[in-house]
Scaffold this motif. Structure first.
Motif, PDB file in Angstrom:
ATOM      1  N   ILE A   1       0.838  -1.193   0.000  1.00 22.09           N
ATOM      2  CA  ILE A   1       0.000   0.000   0.000  1.00 22.09           C
ATOM      3  C   ILE A   1       0.880   1.254   0.000  1.00 22.09           C
ATOM      4  CG2 ILE A   1      -1.656   1.363   1.347  1.00 22.09           C
ATOM      5  CD1 ILE A   1      -2.884  -1.265   2.292  1.00 22.09           C
ATOM      6  N   GLY A   2       0.654   2.100  -0.977  1.00 17.66           N
ATOM      7  CA  GLY A   2       1.403   3.344  -1.079  1.00 17.66           C
ATOM      8  C   GLY A   2       2.712   3.221  -1.825  1.00 17.66           C
ATOM      9  N   SER A   3       3.100   2.000  -2.209  1.00 20.72           N
ATOM     10  CA  SER A   3       4.369   1.803  -2.901  1.00 20.72           C
ATOM     11  C   SER A   3       4.229   2.060  -4.396  1.00 20.72           C
ATOM     12  CB  SER A   3       4.869   0.368  -2.693  1.00 20.72           C
ATOM     13  OG  SER A   3       5.089   0.099  -1.328  1.00 20.72           O
ATOM     14  N   GLY A   4       5.341   2.275  -5.053  1.00 21.98           N
ATOM     15  CA  GLY A   4       5.331   2.413  -6.498  1.00 21.98           C
ATOM     16  C   GLY A   4       5.003   1.092  -7.171  1.00 21.98           C
TER      17      GLY A   4
ATOM     18  N   HIS B   1       7.976  -1.333  -7.923  1.00 19.06           N
ATOM     19  CA  HIS B   1       8.360  -2.097  -6.730  1.00 19.06           C
ATOM     20  C   HIS B   1       7.382  -3.241  -6.506  1.00 19.06           C
ATOM     21  CE1 HIS B   1       9.398  -3.164  -2.615  1.00 19.06           C
ATOM     22  NE2 HIS B   1       8.133  -2.958  -2.281  1.00 19.06           N
ATOM     23  N   SER B   2       6.088  -2.954  -6.592  1.00 14.17           N
ATOM     24  CA  SER B   2       5.075  -3.988  -6.403  1.00 14.17           C
ATOM     25  C   SER B   2       5.242  -5.113  -7.423  1.00 14.17           C
ATOM     26  CB  SER B   2       3.672  -3.377  -6.524  1.00 14.17           C
ATOM     27  OG  SER B   2       3.459  -2.392  -5.526  1.00 14.17           O
ATOM     28  N   SER B   3       5.557  -4.745  -8.648  1.00 15.96           N
ATOM     29  CA  SER B   3       5.736  -5.750  -9.695  1.00 15.96           C
ATOM     30  C   SER B   3       6.885  -6.695  -9.370  1.00 15.96           C
ATOM     31  CB  SER B   3       5.991  -5.068 -11.042  1.00 15.96           C
ATOM     32  OG  SER B   3       4.867  -4.327 -11.448  1.00 15.96           O
ATOM     33  N   ARG B   4       7.978  -6.142  -8.854  1.00 12.27           N
ATOM     34  CA  ARG B   4       9.117  -6.991  -8.504  1.00 12.27           C
ATOM     35  C   ARG B   4       8.763  -7.943  -7.367  1.00 12.27           C
ATOM     36  NH1 ARG B   4      11.658  -2.049  -9.829  1.00 12.27           N
ATOM     37  NH2 ARG B   4      11.689  -1.338  -7.658  1.00 12.27           N
ATOM     38  N   VAL B   5       7.965  -7.472  -6.422  1.00 16.04           N
ATOM     39  CA  VAL B   5       7.521  -8.343  -5.331  1.00 16.04           C
ATOM     40  C   VAL B   5       6.641  -9.465  -5.882  1.00 16.04           C
ATOM     41  CG1 VAL B   5       6.143  -8.472  -3.212  1.00 16.04           C
ATOM     42  CG2 VAL B   5       7.691  -6.527  -3.583  1.00 16.04           C
ATOM     43  N   LEU B   6       5.747  -9.147  -6.801  1.00 16.00           N
ATOM     44  CA  LEU B   6       4.885 -10.172  -7.394  1.00 16.00           C
ATOM     45  C   LEU B   6       5.699 -11.165  -8.218  1.00 16.00           C
ATOM     46  CD1 LEU B   6       1.860  -7.931  -8.405  1.00 16.00           C
ATOM     47  CD2 LEU B   6       1.978  -9.540  -6.508  1.00 16.00           C
ATOM     48  N   GLN B   7       6.732 -10.705  -8.871  1.00 14.86           N
ATOM     49  CA  GLN B   7       7.625 -11.629  -9.588  1.00 14.86           C
ATOM     50  C   GLN B   7       8.265 -12.624  -8.616  1.00 14.86           C
ATOM     51  OE1 GLN B   7      10.217  -8.784 -11.473  1.00 14.86           O
ATOM     52  NE2 GLN B   7       9.177  -8.927 -13.455  1.00 14.86           N
ATOM     53  N   GLN B   8       8.605 -12.151  -7.438  1.00 15.23           N
ATOM     54  CA  GLN B   8       9.192 -13.028  -6.425  1.00 15.23           C
ATOM     55  C   GLN B   8       8.188 -14.072  -5.932  1.00 15.23           C
ATOM     56  OE1 GLN B   8      10.598 -10.277  -3.454  1.00 15.23           O
ATOM     57  NE2 GLN B   8      12.105  -9.356  -4.843  1.00 15.23           N
ATOM     58  N   HIS B   9       6.900 -13.805  -6.163  1.00 17.96           N
ATOM     59  CA  HIS B   9       5.849 -14.762  -5.797  1.00 17.96           C
ATOM     60  C   HIS B   9       5.404 -15.584  -6.997  1.00 17.96           C
ATOM     61  CE1 HIS B   9       5.731 -12.486  -2.059  1.00 17.96           C
ATOM     62  NE2 HIS B   9       4.942 -13.412  -1.553  1.00 17.96           N
TER      63      HIS B   9
ATOM     64  N   MET C   1       0.851   7.188  -7.573  1.00 19.72           N
ATOM     65  CA  MET C   1       1.793   6.222  -8.112  1.00 19.72           C
ATOM     66  C   MET C   1       1.131   5.298  -9.121  1.00 19.72           C
ATOM     67  SD  MET C   1       4.831   6.898  -7.001  1.00 19.72           S
ATOM     68  CE  MET C   1       4.265   8.535  -7.496  1.00 19.72           C
ATOM     69  N   SER C   2      -0.181   5.412  -9.318  1.00 20.50           N
ATOM     70  CA  SER C   2      -0.832   4.711 -10.416  1.00 20.50           C
ATOM     71  C   SER C   2      -0.403   5.344 -11.736  1.00 20.50           C
ATOM     72  CB  SER C   2      -2.353   4.790 -10.275  1.00 20.50           C
ATOM     73  OG  SER C   2      -2.800   3.998  -9.202  1.00 20.50           O
ATOM     74  N   ILE C   3      -0.518   4.575 -12.814  1.00 22.01           N
ATOM     75  CA  ILE C   3      -0.073   5.107 -14.103  1.00 22.01           C
ATOM     76  C   ILE C   3      -1.100   6.095 -14.654  1.00 22.01           C
ATOM     77  CG2 ILE C   3       1.362   3.106 -14.592  1.00 22.01           C
ATOM     78  CD1 ILE C   3      -0.789   2.081 -16.480  1.00 22.01           C
ATOM     79  N   ARG C   4      -0.683   6.825 -15.679  1.00 24.47           N
ATOM     80  CA  ARG C   4      -1.476   7.950 -16.164  1.00 24.47           C
ATOM     81  C   ARG C   4      -2.869   7.536 -16.637  1.00 24.47           C
ATOM     82  NH1 ARG C   4      -0.581  13.659 -16.629  1.00 24.47           N
ATOM     83  NH2 ARG C   4      -2.493  14.401 -17.566  1.00 24.47           N
ATOM     84  N   ARG C   5      -3.003   6.395 -17.300  1.00 22.01           N
ATOM     85  CA  ARG C   5      -4.324   6.055 -17.820  1.00 22.01           C
ATOM     86  C   ARG C   5      -5.329   5.804 -16.703  1.00 22.01           C
ATOM     87  NH1 ARG C   5      -5.651   0.385 -18.919  1.00 22.01           N
ATOM     88  NH2 ARG C   5      -3.901  -1.023 -18.448  1.00 22.01           N
TER      89      ARG C   5
ATOM     90  N   GLU D   1       5.358   8.907 -14.701  1.00 21.73           N
ATOM     91  CA  GLU D   1       5.897  10.200 -15.129  1.00 21.73           C
ATOM     92  C   GLU D   1       7.001  10.708 -14.207  1.00 21.73           C
ATOM     93  OE1 GLU D   1       1.708  11.712 -17.158  1.00 21.73           O
ATOM     94  OE2 GLU D   1       2.251  12.415 -15.156  1.00 21.73           O
ATOM     95  N   VAL D   2       7.379   9.895 -13.234  1.00 16.18           N
ATOM     96  CA  VAL D   2       8.465  10.266 -12.327  1.00 16.18           C
ATOM     97  C   VAL D   2       9.499   9.147 -12.301  1.00 16.18           C
ATOM     98  CG1 VAL D   2       7.066  11.770 -10.865  1.00 16.18           C
ATOM     99  CG2 VAL D   2       7.226   9.330 -10.327  1.00 16.18           C
ATOM    100  N   GLU D   3      10.705   9.505 -11.965  1.00 20.70           N
ATOM    101  CA  GLU D   3      11.773   8.502 -11.892  1.00 20.70           C
ATOM    102  C   GLU D   3      11.726   7.746 -10.579  1.00 20.70           C
ATOM    103  OE1 GLU D   3      16.680   8.228 -12.115  1.00 20.70           O
ATOM    104  OE2 GLU D   3      15.653  10.139 -12.498  1.00 20.70           O
ATOM    105  N   HIS D   4      11.387   8.466  -9.500  1.00 20.97           N
ATOM    106  CA  HIS D   4      11.410   7.870  -8.165  1.00 20.97           C
ATOM    107  C   HIS D   4       9.994   7.808  -7.593  1.00 20.97           C
ATOM    108  CE1 HIS D   4      15.755   8.226  -8.216  1.00 20.97           C
ATOM    109  NE2 HIS D   4      15.643   9.508  -8.517  1.00 20.97           N
ATOM    110  N   SER D   5       9.611   6.644  -7.098  1.00 16.97           N
ATOM    111  CA  SER D   5       8.296   6.465  -6.492  1.00 16.97           C
ATOM    112  C   SER D   5       8.286   6.973  -5.050  1.00 16.97           C
ATOM    113  CB  SER D   5       7.914   4.979  -6.511  1.00 16.97           C
ATOM    114  OG  SER D   5       7.842   4.487  -7.831  1.00 16.97           O
ATOM    115  N   LYS D   6       7.093   7.183  -4.499  1.00 13.80           N
ATOM    116  CA  LYS D   6       6.978   7.448  -3.072  1.00 13.80           C
ATOM    117  C   LYS D   6       7.610   6.260  -2.339  1.00 13.80           C
ATOM    118  CE  LYS D   6       2.475   9.659  -3.871  1.00 13.80           C
ATOM    119  NZ  LYS D   6       1.027   9.578  -3.624  1.00 13.80           N
TER     120      LYS D   6
END
Length: 230
Positions: free
Chosen positions: A48-51, A54-62, A112-116, A138-143
């Protein structure tokens, strides 16, 4: 002395403006299970609140065998499909946003959701709600990095320390405070702490521009206090 209004109000989206966190969790569960894995509520809460990258990499680990961008696209599409069936606004959020617009206070959506997805939410509001949008792609660094909030203030032509930011997550509040903005934490899906550098509320119901003016003034006074030796 009459307190000045904040130069702008910067809004988080997921969990603050709209109650989409359950939609994200359901989509995460479906995606992980489609690859034979399991995904718990506790694991979802850590994102929650992460970019999204980052979330995608965690899901890849699962066990999710997709690239990061593919995961983001799949999750976003699933969340938007649920939003199309029912868009759950957070209590008091639209009312406060509407008052800000009536009073001419500039606003930015900082997500941190994407533009669409951000565009979908803004289009669903029945009045011109935001002057600018800053999305996660649209940013390089996430919250919790401050880039997104600094960018939102910059696009509005104001200084972040002159703004109030409204957030629901620990990473989001850290981002807002690191930018220098005065932060209002609205507790929802994840617990927030007292005495953590932000004002904590359990809802925006009944929150008005006058409340944000007082919060902004109190934050400025706190920053202007001379440092004391301990």
């Amino acid at each position: 002395m009459t307190e000045l209004l904040p130069a702008a109000v910067l809004w988080d989206m997921d969990g603050t403006l709209v109650d989409t966190e359950p939609y994200w969790f359901r989509s995460q569960v479906a995606l992980v299970e489609s690859y034979g894995g399991t995904w718990t509520k506790a694991e979802g809460d850590t994102l929650i609140g992460s970019g999204l990258w980052h979330s995608s990499r965690v899901l890849q680990q699962h066990g999710v065998e997709l690239g990061e961008d593919e995961i983001i696209d799949v999750l976003t599409t699933q969340v938007l499909e649920q939003c199309a069936d029912h868009l759950p606004w957070r209590p008091g959020a639209r009312e406060l946003l509407s008052e800000l617009r009536r009073e001419g206070v500039p606003t930015a959506l900082v997500t941190m959701s994407i533009r669409r997805m951000a565009d979908f939410m803004v289009d669903a509001i029945d009045f011109p709600a935001f002057d600018v949008i800053v999305a996660g792609d649209e940013v390089e660094h996430s919250k919790p990095h401050p880039e997104a909030y600094l960018r939102g203030a910059e696009l509005l032509g104001v200084s972040a320390p002159d703004c109030v930011a409204i957030e629901d997550s620990v990473p989001g509040l850290a981002s807002a405070m690191a930018s220098g903005a005065v932060a209002l934490g609205v507790e929802h899906a994840a617990p927030l702490a007292d005495d953590a550098g932000y004002v904590r509320r359990t809802t925006l119901v009944g929150t008005t521009l006058a409340d944000l003016r007082e919060l902004h003034a109190a934050g400025r006074r706190l920053r202007e206090q001379p440092a004391t030796d301990s």
